[in-house]
Design an enzyme around this catalytic site. Sequence first.
Site, PDB file in Angstrom:
ATOM      1  N   ASP A  41      -1.489   5.770  -0.306  1.00 25.25           N
ATOM      2  CA  ASP A  41      -0.868   4.996  -1.369  1.00 25.25           C
ATOM      3  C   ASP A  41      -0.574   3.572  -0.939  1.00 25.25           C
ATOM      4  OD1 ASP A  41      -0.615   6.634  -3.450  1.00 25.25           O
ATOM      5  OD2 ASP A  41       1.524   7.022  -3.243  1.00 25.25           O
ATOM      6  N   LYS A  74      -6.524   0.819  -4.496  1.00 19.66           N
ATOM      7  CA  LYS A  74      -7.653  -0.043  -4.843  1.00 19.66           C
ATOM      8  C   LYS A  74      -8.580   0.593  -5.862  1.00 19.66           C
ATOM      9  CE  LYS A  74      -7.201  -3.437  -1.576  1.00 19.66           C
ATOM     10  NZ  LYS A  74      -7.172  -3.042  -0.163  1.00 19.66           N
TER      11      LYS A  74
END
Length: 429
Positions: free
Chosen positions: A217, A239
């Site tokens: 994360d 991402k």
Amino acid sequence: MTRQIGANPYPLGLRLAGHRVLVVGGGAVATRRVPALLDAGALVEVVAPELTPALRAQVDAGRVRWTARPFEPADVDGAWLVQVAVNDPVAAEAVSVAALERRVFCVRADDRNAATAWTPAVVRHGAVTVAVLGGGDPHRAVTVRDAVRDRLADGTLVSTGSLLSDSVVEGPVVNRAERDGPSGGRVALVGSGPGDPELITVKGRRLLAEADVVVADRLVPGLLLDELRPDVELVDASKIPYGPARAQEEINRILVERAQAGAFVVRLKGGDPYVFGRGGEEALACAAAGVPVTVVPGVTSSIAAPALAGIPVTHRGVAHEFTVVSGHVPPDDPASLVDWAALARMRGTVVVLMGLKNLAAIAATLLAHGREPGTPAAVVQEGTTGAQRTLRATLGTVADAAATARIRPPAVVVIGNVVGTLPPVVTAT
Ligand code: SAH
């Protein structure tokens, strides 16, 4: 009594489950030795006139049998092993003599040369136990043990994820294929802790060192990822493109697919995986796909960030409750599941996560339902990290103050009289 002391010890792993082990003495040494004997399943019997409070608690809980008097030679009868934990050398020698006569191995905390068995320095790493004997020098044993422990913990000693990882699922491993799923792969949802890389759990760090794939994360401490072996596949979940809903589906798909391909996947999540972390959804996705999944709780920012800002979420005489709420949905939004009116009536601590954007509305709602405007409040940004910032205000002023100070996420908001109870006595290490 003469004993041959020059010969090498013969290492053994004693399987003590269900076997009597006699511990003579009820002081600090016995207190330290008994837990490992219990962990091995031994039937521990302590003979001592007095016990430390910790040992007495073991007796009260029915885990240890206690004979409250000095040692008598017949106490050794029926024991498989004797642990001598008394200071008096004459008393200790009497136990040794009784044990030797009965051919029972005897560990002597006071005099290793008089012992017939030595306890090694131990590190347990999942299913693996490493035991080090230092040739009679306990300091040497501990030094080597610590070096092995560090290298096991950071993954530099063993570079394959599969070799050491038997213990992810608790209990005895009977059938590896059954436990690991048909492909041998599995998923662990691991809490990384709130920011300070040292606040991950021991178990979390071990699993991280064993992982083939790590899905991390945004809030995971970067230093933990820095330690990963070069061959580990690192997926940065922050991402992943698309909106939040699609991104979560994509994460679930990655977890399941990698595990089905045989990998040990660690899903590393900020704080605790089940505190607003969508960990439950990931566990469900794995279960639905038949992928074995386990969870390793983490230190949550909801408690740790206030703590490192000097705010205990409970305090004797001040708060007997604390409530952790998500502020990501405004209070008047029909999608909100929080009963703000009830929260306003409660006297305890309120900790709001993901609440910066809606802080003005949250504070106004608590005030509208009767919480005092003078109630102390604080905002802790990037708690437990080197960049931690703390803002102190009141419920009436906190939203403006946070905006003025340009407080940024991640931050927790703490509301209640615990804010300001402690003088600045607690410092970050
Ligand atoms: N599972 C996490 C929380 C995830 S929700 C946990 O148990 O900590 C994300 C929110 O957590 C952030 O918006 C912020 O409110 C809070 N948070 C996470 N890390 C934080 C930190 N280091 N300092 C302050 N707040 C933090």
